[in-house]
Every structure is written in structure tokens, then in C-alpha cells.
Design a protein around this motif. Structure first.
Motif, PDB file in Angstrom:
ATOM      1  N   GLN A  40     -19.535 -45.647  -5.475  1.00 47.98           N
ATOM      2  CA  GLN A  40     -19.345 -46.981  -6.062  1.00 47.98           C
ATOM      3  C   GLN A  40     -19.936 -48.063  -5.169  1.00 47.98           C
ATOM      4  OE1 GLN A  40     -15.090 -46.923  -6.690  1.00 47.98           O
ATOM      5  NE2 GLN A  40     -15.436 -47.247  -8.879  1.00 47.98           N
ATOM      6  N   LEU A  41     -19.739 -47.870  -3.866  1.00 45.64           N
ATOM      7  CA  LEU A  41     -20.234 -48.893  -2.938  1.00 45.64           C
ATOM      8  C   LEU A  41     -21.741 -48.812  -2.732  1.00 45.64           C
ATOM      9  CD1 LEU A  41     -17.600 -49.001  -0.049  1.00 45.64           C
ATOM     10  CD2 LEU A  41     -17.885 -50.581  -1.932  1.00 45.64           C
ATOM     11  N   ASN A  42     -22.264 -47.575  -2.868  1.00 46.32           N
ATOM     12  CA  ASN A  42     -23.675 -47.347  -2.545  1.00 46.32           C
ATOM     13  C   ASN A  42     -24.626 -48.279  -3.285  1.00 46.32           C
ATOM     14  OD1 ASN A  42     -23.804 -45.623  -0.489  1.00 46.32           O
ATOM     15  ND2 ASN A  42     -23.890 -43.760  -1.731  1.00 46.32           N
ATOM     16  N   ASN A  43     -24.310 -48.570  -4.556  1.00 44.70           N
ATOM     17  CA  ASN A  43     -25.171 -49.447  -5.349  1.00 44.70           C
ATOM     18  C   ASN A  43     -25.378 -50.783  -4.655  1.00 44.70           C
ATOM     19  OD1 ASN A  43     -25.311 -47.548  -7.325  1.00 44.70           O
ATOM     20  ND2 ASN A  43     -23.573 -48.371  -8.479  1.00 44.70           N
ATOM     21  N   TYR A  44     -24.284 -51.283  -4.086  1.00 44.18           N
ATOM     22  CA  TYR A  44     -24.360 -52.588  -3.430  1.00 44.18           C
ATOM     23  C   TYR A  44     -24.945 -52.476  -2.034  1.00 44.18           C
ATOM     24  CZ  TYR A  44     -21.712 -54.310  -7.348  1.00 44.18           C
ATOM     25  OH  TYR A  44     -21.339 -54.631  -8.611  1.00 44.18           O
ATOM     26  N   LEU A  45     -24.633 -51.360  -1.365  1.00 47.00           N
ATOM     27  CA  LEU A  45     -25.125 -51.191   0.008  1.00 47.00           C
ATOM     28  C   LEU A  45     -26.646 -51.050   0.030  1.00 47.00           C
ATOM     29  CD1 LEU A  45     -22.390 -48.745   1.382  1.00 47.00           C
ATOM     30  CD2 LEU A  45     -22.716 -51.135   2.003  1.00 47.00           C
ATOM     31  N   GLU A  69     -19.113 -61.942 -14.917  1.00 50.25           N
ATOM     32  CA  GLU A  69     -18.021 -61.224 -15.623  1.00 50.25           C
ATOM     33  C   GLU A  69     -16.689 -61.918 -15.313  1.00 50.25           C
ATOM     34  OE1 GLU A  69     -18.997 -56.528 -15.705  1.00 50.25           O
ATOM     35  OE2 GLU A  69     -18.605 -57.389 -13.742  1.00 50.25           O
ATOM     36  N   PRO A  70     -16.398 -63.017 -16.020  1.00 53.85           N
ATOM     37  CA  PRO A  70     -15.178 -63.777 -15.666  1.00 53.85           C
ATOM     38  C   PRO A  70     -13.901 -62.955 -15.844  1.00 53.85           C
ATOM     39  CG  PRO A  70     -16.562 -64.980 -17.239  1.00 53.85           C
ATOM     40  CD  PRO A  70     -17.129 -63.624 -17.140  1.00 53.85           C
ATOM     41  N   GLU A  71     -13.931 -61.936 -16.688  1.00 55.74           N
ATOM     42  CA  GLU A  71     -12.710 -61.154 -16.925  1.00 55.74           C
ATOM     43  C   GLU A  71     -12.442 -60.122 -15.801  1.00 55.74           C
ATOM     44  OE1 GLU A  71     -16.078 -58.975 -18.747  1.00 55.74           O
ATOM     45  OE2 GLU A  71     -15.461 -61.054 -18.675  1.00 55.74           O
ATOM     46  N   GLY A  72     -13.409 -59.934 -14.924  1.00 58.60           N
ATOM     47  CA  GLY A  72     -13.234 -58.877 -13.901  1.00 58.60           C
ATOM     48  C   GLY A  72     -13.004 -59.425 -12.504  1.00 58.60           C
ATOM     49  N   VAL A  73     -12.334 -60.578 -12.404  1.00 55.09           N
ATOM     50  CA  VAL A  73     -12.154 -61.219 -11.084  1.00 55.09           C
ATOM     51  C   VAL A  73     -11.430 -60.295 -10.097  1.00 55.09           C
ATOM     52  CG1 VAL A  73     -11.046 -63.157  -9.903  1.00 55.09           C
ATOM     53  CG2 VAL A  73     -12.205 -63.535 -12.066  1.00 55.09           C
ATOM     54  N   GLN A  74     -10.407 -59.614 -10.609  1.00 55.54           N
ATOM     55  CA  GLN A  74      -9.604 -58.752  -9.718  1.00 55.54           C
ATOM     56  C   GLN A  74     -10.441 -57.582  -9.178  1.00 55.54           C
ATOM     57  OE1 GLN A  74      -5.975 -57.855 -11.660  1.00 55.54           O
ATOM     58  NE2 GLN A  74      -4.837 -57.795  -9.766  1.00 55.54           N
ATOM     59  N   ALA A  75     -11.247 -57.005 -10.081  1.00 58.63           N
ATOM     60  CA  ALA A  75     -12.105 -55.884  -9.676  1.00 58.63           C
ATOM     61  C   ALA A  75     -13.128 -56.361  -8.652  1.00 58.63           C
ATOM     62  CB  ALA A  75     -12.806 -55.314 -10.903  1.00 58.63           C
ATOM     63  N   HIS A  76     -13.617 -57.597  -8.825  1.00 55.46           N
ATOM     64  CA  HIS A  76     -14.598 -58.120  -7.862  1.00 55.46           C
ATOM     65  C   HIS A  76     -13.958 -58.341  -6.497  1.00 55.46           C
ATOM     66  CE1 HIS A  76     -16.515 -59.935 -11.734  1.00 55.46           C
ATOM     67  NE2 HIS A  76     -16.819 -58.665 -11.592  1.00 55.46           N
ATOM     68  N   SER A  78     -11.488 -56.685  -5.283  1.00 59.30           N
ATOM     69  CA  SER A  78     -11.304 -55.362  -4.687  1.00 59.30           C
ATOM     70  C   SER A  78     -12.629 -54.842  -4.115  1.00 59.30           C
ATOM     71  CB  SER A  78     -10.737 -54.424  -5.757  1.00 59.30           C
ATOM     72  OG  SER A  78     -10.932 -53.114  -5.398  1.00 59.30           O
ATOM     73  N   LEU A  79     -13.711 -55.075  -4.850  1.00 60.51           N
ATOM     74  CA  LEU A  79     -15.025 -54.616  -4.398  1.00 60.51           C
ATOM     75  C   LEU A  79     -15.420 -55.301  -3.087  1.00 60.51           C
ATOM     76  CD1 LEU A  79     -17.747 -53.112  -5.076  1.00 60.51           C
ATOM     77  CD2 LEU A  79     -18.495 -55.294  -6.020  1.00 60.51           C
ATOM     78  N   ILE A  80     -15.203 -56.630  -3.043  1.00 58.02           N
ATOM     79  CA  ILE A  80     -15.566 -57.378  -1.833  1.00 58.02           C
ATOM     80  C   ILE A  80     -14.722 -56.891  -0.653  1.00 58.02           C
ATOM     81  CG2 ILE A  80     -15.594 -59.699  -0.782  1.00 58.02           C
ATOM     82  CD1 ILE A  80     -17.764 -59.319  -2.904  1.00 58.02           C
ATOM     83  N   THR A  81     -13.415 -56.652  -0.910  1.00 60.96           N
ATOM     84  CA  THR A  81     -12.544 -56.149   0.164  1.00 60.96           C
ATOM     85  C   THR A  81     -13.066 -54.799   0.668  1.00 60.96           C
ATOM     86  OG1 THR A  81     -10.753 -57.139  -1.071  1.00 60.96           O
ATOM     87  CG2 THR A  81     -10.128 -55.729   0.762  1.00 60.96           C
ATOM     88  N   ARG A  82     -13.466 -53.951  -0.277  1.00 64.77           N
ATOM     89  CA  ARG A  82     -13.956 -52.621   0.136  1.00 64.77           C
ATOM     90  C   ARG A  82     -15.258 -52.725   0.926  1.00 64.77           C
ATOM     91  NH1 ARG A  82     -14.064 -50.244  -5.307  1.00 64.77           N
ATOM     92  NH2 ARG A  82     -15.373 -48.599  -4.494  1.00 64.77           N
ATOM     93  N   LEU A  83     -16.092 -53.690   0.520  1.00 62.67           N
ATOM     94  CA  LEU A  83     -17.341 -53.885   1.278  1.00 62.67           C
ATOM     95  C   LEU A  83     -17.027 -54.362   2.695  1.00 62.67           C
ATOM     96  CD1 LEU A  83     -19.688 -55.536  -1.375  1.00 62.67           C
ATOM     97  CD2 LEU A  83     -20.088 -53.389  -0.191  1.00 62.67           C
ATOM     98  N   LYS A  84     -16.053 -55.273   2.779  1.00 66.25           N
ATOM     99  CA  LYS A  84     -15.654 -55.765   4.111  1.00 66.25           C
ATOM    100  C   LYS A  84     -15.091 -54.625   4.947  1.00 66.25           C
ATOM    101  CE  LYS A  84     -14.452 -60.563   3.107  1.00 66.25           C
ATOM    102  NZ  LYS A  84     -13.320 -61.402   2.692  1.00 66.25           N
ATOM    103  N   ASN A  85     -14.236 -53.799   4.307  1.00 64.56           N
ATOM    104  CA  ASN A  85     -13.623 -52.684   5.030  1.00 64.56           C
ATOM    105  C   ASN A  85     -14.662 -51.663   5.460  1.00 64.56           C
ATOM    106  OD1 ASN A  85     -11.153 -53.789   4.743  1.00 64.56           O
ATOM    107  ND2 ASN A  85     -10.614 -52.648   2.910  1.00 64.56           N
ATOM    108  N   TYR A  86     -15.694 -51.528   4.629  1.00 63.34           N
ATOM    109  CA  TYR A  86     -16.770 -50.587   4.970  1.00 63.34           C
ATOM    110  C   TYR A  86     -17.392 -51.022   6.292  1.00 63.34           C
ATOM    111  CZ  TYR A  86     -21.033 -47.850   4.604  1.00 63.34           C
ATOM    112  OH  TYR A  86     -22.055 -46.976   4.865  1.00 63.34           O
TER     113      TYR A  86
END
Lengths: 373, 291
Positions: A40-45, A69-76, A78-86
């Protein structure tokens, strides 16, 4: 005894089977989750224009995603947190050298076993020393209480009361002398309490510049003299002694003319030698009966003491980062998420606790036989 | 007047638990005044938050432990009353399983779970983290309370009064909860809770210290609530603690401890003195009520 032994054995067997099952299951599950998460992260990395180490770019990415995607704020989020944690994980890995995904091989297992035996040796040494010290300290305190020696605090308050009493016959200078002596004794006692109750890592860090804190001898000393182990359990033993002393048979023994002087190194009293002896025997003195019964009641507390001791030893090894020791290894493997190795270490510690319990139960039954219960 | 004060102090000294509560509070107040005078403002703020968080978590630990222990005891005696030996055995097995895990290991694994939940942004408010920290510690300390309650109930069940009350038509639930636990074991339970408060502070500080030095430092430093343990693990505090040992070999520097190394000294002293105070209060209470 057989029933108790059977219960322990069943418990050991069930837990071993459970852990063996987990050991078989974990590596597969782990690889699946890792690869799924990374995919999931690889696409962004792989985006060359995105630098995940730059907080501004991450915030910008989040804004762009939210706008798209205004409806997916929570998912975004989470994604940013995971990128930071990475990024965090990568930094941690770099700071600790090569990473460290390890499989459980036979070599690894035997090295863990060696660490376990080292832990076992230290544990047994500390257990025997503390048990001896607990008994000895409790007996000294008990004798002191029975002899009606007032506590330092009480003596100080008495002196103060006499000072305020305006008795002209009193020499105030001698009162001041006694007060200063008591104050000194109290200060020494307070210092001893501070050391004995200090968590091991506080003591270890405070003497780190003067001593080699990773030696086994230092660990043994630290485990004995820190974490409040000695005072807590000697107090427990003392309570059993005190409760026994209130029972009717003590009065009967006194009537039957057993030695009952609560003084040390006097005739009909108790000698230091007998108190300090590892196998305490107060034959001919009333204390013998009180001691045997209190010791029998204390036997179940040995399990508690042992469990607290294991906790204390693990804290020392982890907090002081003592390399090539079992608990430090456990901490590292939790950090690297090598759960198979973590499980092996946990099961070894579980066996240690269980065999201690079995040992204590056997001792209890032996003493029960001895006193005819 | 002076004599009255002396007598009052003497009387208070006999009630060791109250004496220690009073003197302990005074000593902490003096420490706070000293820190207010000589410790820098940000460090003092952290110290106050850490101290409060530690006390809040420990208070929550004893509340959760009490609830857990009570529920387990109800279930156990319910199974026993119904002669469901298999259910009682299963419950005992799980309790023994928790008992077999050293407390520090259990709490450490629980904290790993907390860091994972924080990373996944499932835990968002600090009160949730505090509550979960307390629940995890309680899970590994509440067994002592279960043992105590079980021991008390078994003892009273062996006496005539239990059967006599049953014959009078009083339910087992009421006898166990009101007559045994509330009326005859309240002091014992309170004393055990005081002891658990101390154990909880010890475990909490140790795990926070370990996590801050050995586990995911970035996560813990940013997201876990400040406690005395995590404050002690800070590099400034560690240097302050190192200074204690140095002062023993260089006594001339002893005075600097209380002015220049105040943060670490205050944190370490708070932890150690809290433990001593709780130990003394617990002992004093047991002695006063002859428990």
C-alpha cells in the motif's frame, strides 16, 4: 502433592502446545501482513517528487488527497501517519545498524538457551540470598519489637516532650546530645530506605561512572538491594512472626519454662550466631516455635517473592541495556518484531516461574509432613 | 500549648499510616517549593504533569483491579455454587496463566500494543492512553486482590456463621458481598489496594523508563503521556542521576546536586519517596487495624 504436581504439569503442557501452535502460525501471518502493508505504501514511496522526510510535502500531499477525495479524510490521515512511521522505522533501523529480521534457527535457539541458563544462575543466587536476608532481617526486627525497643521517631518525640516539660532537674545539654545521636541514626536509616526502595536503574545510573554495571556480580547485588524487595518481604515474614507470637501456645510455652528473653547474646536470650545461621535453629527458646510456624506460612509467599524477583531482574537487564542477557534480547526482539524469538524467550520464563512454583509446593508439602499436618 | 502539640504529635505518630500520609505530603510540598524556586519553568511543568499522570494511572489501576477482582470472585463462587467444576477449573487455569507471566513482561507487551494503537491513530485522546495503560497494569496486578478475597471468603465459609445465615434464607451473594467482603474484609481489601498502588507506580515507572531507553523512542517520547518513569529516562535526568555517584567521590560538588541537577534528583526522589511512603502507610494501616 500428586494433584498439585498434575495441575502444574497440565498447565505446562497446555501452554507449550499453545506456544508451539503460535510458533508454527506466526512466520506466515507476519510475512503476509508485512507485504500487504508495504504494498500500500509502495505506490507513494515510489513517487520521485515526494520526499517523505519533508513534513511540508506530507502536509501538501494530505491537502491534495483531501481535495481530491473529500470523503476519505480519515483514510488519508492514516496514510500520512503510516508514511511518517515508515520514516521513523527507517531511522531507527539505520541508527541500530543492520536490521534484524531474524528467523528462529537451532543456533539462535541454543544461544537463547545459554542466555536463559545465565539468567537462571543469577536468579537462583539472588533468590537464596534474599530468602536468607528476609528471614534474618525479620527475626532481628521481631526480637527488637518483642524487647519493646521504641522506634527512633518515637524516641525523638519523647526527647522533645521532655524538653518542653520544663523539668529543672533535666540537663538540657544531655537531651541535645541524645537528640543529635538519634537524628544521625534516623538519617542513616532514611538513607538505607532510600537505597533499598530505589528502583534498580536509579541506583545503577547513579554509580555507573564508578562501577562496571553490566557484570553478573553487580546484577546480583543490585537485585538484592534494590526495588524494595528485601524490606517488603522481610516485613511480610515479620508480620507472620508477630501474628504467631499472639497465639495461645506461646503463653503455654512460656509457662512451661522455655527461654523467653528477647535479648541478644545474653543468658536465656538469643545469640547473633543463631540468628545469622543460614539454617536457623532456636532450640530451647520460645522463638523456635514461632519461627517454624511463621516460616511455614511464609512458604507460599516465596512464589510471590520469586515472581517479583524475576520482574526485578528483567527490569535491570532491560533498563541498563545489558547486552547478551535474556531480557535485553527480549526487548530487542520485541522492537524488531521477531515474534518467534519473543515467544521462545517467554516460554522459557514461563517454565522458570512454573518450576519455581513446583519447587515451592514440594517444600511446603515437605514441611507439612515435618510438622505433622 | 506546646505540651498539647507534643501530645498530639505523639498520638499521631502512633497512627503510623496517618503520620506518613501527613509527613509525606509535607515533604512533597517542600520539594515542590524548592523546585519552584530553583528548577526552570518547563522542567517544573513536566515534573508536575508527570507526577500527576503517575498518580492518576495508579488510581485507575486500583479501581480497575477492584472491579476485575470482584467480577472474577463473583464468577468463581457462582461456578462453585452451581458445582460447575469445569468452568471453575477453566477460570483458575486462565488466572494461573496470567500469574505465570512476569508482570513486567505482561505490561511491556501491553505497552507495545499501545504504541501500535497510537501509530494507527486509534488512540487519539490522552485520557484513552492513560486508561489503557492503567487497564494493562491492572490486568497483571489484580490477581493479588483475587487471592485475598478468595482467602477471606473461603475462611468465613468454613465457619458456622455462613451456614447459619444460609439457613436463615440469606442469599450467598449477600453473605459473600455484604457480610464477608464489606463488613469483615474491608480493611484487608483497602490495605491490599494501598499496596497495589505502590506496585503500580513501580511497574509504571519501570516500563516507561525501559520503553523510553530501549523501545521505540520516537513513538513513546511523542505520544505516550509524560510520567515520572519517562521523565527519568530523559538524557538530562540521567546526567543528573550520574551526578549523584560523582558527588560521592567528589563531596565538594554535593551542594550542586540540589541546584544544578534538580530535575533528575526531583524525579528520582519522587519515585523512591512515593514507594517508601506507600509502604509505610500500608504497614501502618495493617498494624493499626491488626490485619
Amino acid at each position: 502433592m500428586k494433584k498439585v504436581l498434575f495441575t502444574h504439569m497440565v498447565s505446562i503442557l497446555l501452554v507449550t502446545l499453545f506456544v508451539a501452535g503460535l510458533l508454527l502460525a506466526i512466520p506466515r501471518n507476519l510475512s503476509k501482513t508485512t507485504s500487504a502493508g508495504d504494498a500500500q505504501l509502495n505506490n507513494y514511496l515510489q513517487l520521485k517528487f515526494l520526499n517523505i522526510n519533508n513534513p511540508f510535502q506530507l502536509a501538501l500531499l494530505q491537502d491534495v488527497l483531501d481535495a481530491a477525495e473529500p470523503e476519505g479524510v480519515q483514510a488519508h490521515n492514516s496514510l500520512i501517519t503510516r508514511l511518517k512511521n515508515y520514516e521513523t522505522r527507517q531511522l531507527e533501523m539505520m541508527s541500530r545498524g543492520a536490521i534484524t529480521r531474524q528467523e528462529l534457527t537451532w543456533n539462535r535457539f541454543f544461544s537463547l538457551l545459554l542466555m536463559f541458563f545465565r539468567f537462571l544462575a543469577i536468579y537462583l543466587a539472588v533468590l537464596f540470598i534474599t530468602y536468607y536476608a528476609v528471614e534474618t532481617l525479620a527475626v532481628y526486627r521481631f526480637i527488637s519489637t518483642q524487647a519493646d525497643r521504641p522506634a527512633f521517631g518515637h524516641q525523638m518525640l519523647n526527647i522533645w516532650g521532655r524538653w518542653l516539660g520544663h523539668d529543672p532537674s533535666l540537663k538540657k545539654i544531655s537531651l541535645v546530645g541524645s537528640f543529635i545521636t538519634l537524628l544521625f541514626k534516623t538519617a542513616v536509616k532514611a538513607l538505607a530506605y532510600l537505597v533499598l526502595f530505589a528502583p534498580a536503574y536509579v541506583i545503577a545510573y547513579s554509580v555507573k561512572s564508578d562501577f562496571e554495571t553490566s557484570s553478573d556480580l553487580f546484577m546480583i547485588l543490585l537485585a538484592v538491594f534494590s526495588n524494595g524487595l528485601l524490606l517488603t518481604y522481610s516485613n511480610k515474614f515479620y508480620t507472620f512472626l508477630r501474628n504467631e507470637a499472639r497465639k495461645g501456645y506461646v503463653e503455654t510455652a512460656r509457662v512451661k519454662n522455655l527461654d523467653a528473653r528477647w535479648e541478644i547474646d545474653v543468658e536465656q536470650g538469643i545469640s547473633h550466631k543463631r540468628i545469622l545461621h543460614p539454617l536457623k535453629d532456636f532450640q530451647g527458646h520460645i522463638l523456635q516455635h514461632i519461627f517454624i510456624n511463621a516460616r511455614f506460612q511464609y512458604v507460599n509467599s516465596i512464589k510471590e517473592q520469586a515472581s517479583f524477583l524475576i520482574t526485578g531482574l528483567m527490569i535491570i537487564e532491560m533498563a541498563l541495556n545489558i547486552h547478551k542477557h535474556l531480557s535485553y534480547e527480549l526487548l530487542q526482539q520485541i522492537l524488531y518484531r521477531n515474534y518467534s524469538i519473543v515467544l521462545v524467550i517467554l516460554i522459557l520464563i514461563f517454565y522458570l516461574v512454573k518450576f519455581t512454583e513446583i519447587g515451592v509446593d514440594m517444600l511446603r508439602f515437605k514441611w507439612m509432613k515435618k510438622i505433622g499436618m | 500549648m506546646k505540651r498539647k502539640l507534643g501530645t498530639a504529635l505523639n498520638n499521631l505518630y502512633k497512627k503510623k499510616d496517618q503520620w506518613w500520609l501527613l509527613t509525606g505530603s509535607i515533604i512533597f510540598l517542600l520539594l515542590w517549593v524548592w523546585d519552584r524556586l530553583f528548577l526552570n519553568a518547563p522542567a517544573l511543568r513536566f515534573l508536575q504533569i508527570g507526577f500527576l499522570n503517575t498518580l492518576i494511572i495508579s488510581t485507575l489501576v486500583i479501581l480497575i483491579s477492584l472491579i476485575l477482582a470482584w467480577v472474577i470472585i463473583q464468577k468463581m463462587f457462582f461456578f462453585r455454587g452451581r458445582n460447575w467444576a469445569w468452568a471453575e477449573l477453566l477460570l483458575t487455569f486462565f488466572l494461573n496463566l496470567i500469574r505465570s507471566i512476569p508482570q513486567i513482561v505482561g505490561v511491556l507487551l501491553g505497552y507495545v500494543l499501545i504504541t501500535i494503537l497510537l501509530q494507527l491513530s486509534i488512540l487519539t485522546a490522552s485520557w484513552q492512553t492513560l486508561l489503557l495503560m492503567a487497564a494493562i497494569i491492572a490486568l497483571f496486578v489484580f490477581l493479588e486482590l483475587v487471592d485475598l478475597m478468595q482467602e477471606r471468603i473461603t475462611f468465613y465459609q468454613s465457619l458456622d456463621f455462613y451456614n447459619a445465615m444460609k439457613v436463615c434464607g440469606i442469599s450467598s451473594f449477600r453473605i459473600i458481598n455484604f457480610n464477608i467482603l464489606w463488613k469483615n474484609s474491608r480493611g484487608h481489601i483497602l490495605n491490599k489496594l494501598i499496596a497495589l498502588f505502590g506496585v503500580s507506580i513501580f511497574l509504571q515507572c519501570s516500563v516507561d523508563f525501559i520503553i523510553s531507553v530501549g523501545l521505540s523512542t520516537k513513538v513513546s517520547a511523542l505520544n505516550l503521556p509524560v510520567t515520572l518513569g519517562s521523565l527519568l529516562a530523559k538524557i538530562d535526568s540521567k546526567q543528573d542521576i550520574l551526578a549523584i555517584g560523582y558527588s560521592f567521590s567528589h563531596p565538594a560538588r554535593l551542594s550542586r546536586l540540589f541546584l544544578q541537577h534538580l530535575q533528575g534528583i526531583s524525579v528520582a526522589f519522587s519515585i523512591v519517596f512515593l514507594l517508601i511512603m506507600i509502604y509505610k502507610i500500608s504497614n501502618g494501616y495493617a498494624e493499626r487495624h491488626r490485619l
